[in-house]
Design an enzyme around this catalytic site. Structure first.
Site, PDB file in Angstrom:
ATOM      1  N   ASP A  30       0.861  -1.179   0.000  1.00 21.71           N
ATOM      2  CA  ASP A  30       0.000   0.000   0.000  1.00 21.71           C
ATOM      3  C   ASP A  30       0.899   1.231   0.000  1.00 21.71           C
ATOM      4  O   ASP A  30       1.880   1.299   0.733  1.00 21.71           O
ATOM      5  CB  ASP A  30      -0.892  -0.012   1.244  1.00 21.71           C
ATOM      6  N   GLN A  93     -14.821   1.914   2.151  1.00 22.63           N
ATOM      7  CA  GLN A  93     -14.216   1.577   0.858  1.00 22.63           C
ATOM      8  C   GLN A  93     -14.016   2.855   0.050  1.00 22.63           C
ATOM      9  O   GLN A  93     -14.941   3.639  -0.132  1.00 22.63           O
ATOM     10  CB  GLN A  93     -15.094   0.596   0.075  1.00 22.63           C
ATOM     11  N   HIS A  99     -10.476  -5.607  -2.743  1.00 21.86           N
ATOM     12  CA  HIS A  99      -9.121  -5.744  -2.233  1.00 21.86           C
ATOM     13  C   HIS A  99      -9.146  -6.061  -0.746  1.00 21.86           C
ATOM     14  O   HIS A  99     -10.098  -5.761  -0.040  1.00 21.86           O
ATOM     15  CB  HIS A  99      -8.287  -4.486  -2.485  1.00 21.86           C
ATOM     16  N   HIS A 101      -6.710  -5.804   2.710  1.00 23.91           N
ATOM     17  CA  HIS A 101      -5.542  -5.223   3.367  1.00 23.91           C
ATOM     18  C   HIS A 101      -4.945  -6.269   4.305  1.00 23.91           C
ATOM     19  O   HIS A 101      -5.658  -6.837   5.131  1.00 23.91           O
ATOM     20  CB  HIS A 101      -5.935  -4.018   4.240  1.00 23.91           C
TER      21      HIS A 101
END
Length: 133
Positions: A30, A93, A99, A101
């Site tokens: 990230d 979101q 996705h 994390h």
């Protein structure tokens, strides 16, 4: 999706720090590291969220999540890990491509704060009954 930032990363239109890639799944660090090793795992086939992702893609993503969680924990000597997926704006979101994390945790003083409270006005029996209507 042409405007999706994650699709652009998949297509190498935007640079990223890829740590895993196969035909179906991509994982990259990230850009906003909450903790060291904060990683995003995404399907290469665009799906907006958990409600839209195909089951086979979901399985592939989460197999990679499990593998990378073990690897990140070991390599960075993390003391724990949070696995987070947000669906829709109300849940936080901000990128509308499914996705997950992976957030390695080192101690209670790092940059991620999660707090579960309880609402005493919500009766679990009533929720159960409503769910089972």
């Amino acid at each position: 999706m042409e405007d999706c930032i994650f699709c652009k990363i998949i297509n190498n239109e935007i640079p990223s720090y890829k740590i895993y890639e196969d035909d179906d799944v991509l994982a990259f660090l990230d850009i906003s590291q909450v903790t060291k090793g904060h990683t995003l795992v995404i399907p290469k086939k665009h799906a907006k969220n958990l409600y839209e992702i195909a089951s086979e893609d979901l399985i592939k993503v989460h197999q990679v999540v499990q593998e990378l969680t073990c690897e990140l924990t070991e390599k960075f000597n993390a003391q724990g890990v949070n696995i987070i997926n947000n669906n829709h704006e109300a849940a936080g979101q901000t990128v509308f491509h499914y996705h997950v994390h992976i957030i390695p945790r080192y101690d209670e003083n790092d940059q991620l704060t999660l707090k579960f409270g309880s609402d005493s006005k919500i009766d679990p029996q009533l929720v159960f009954n409503e769910f089972n209507k």
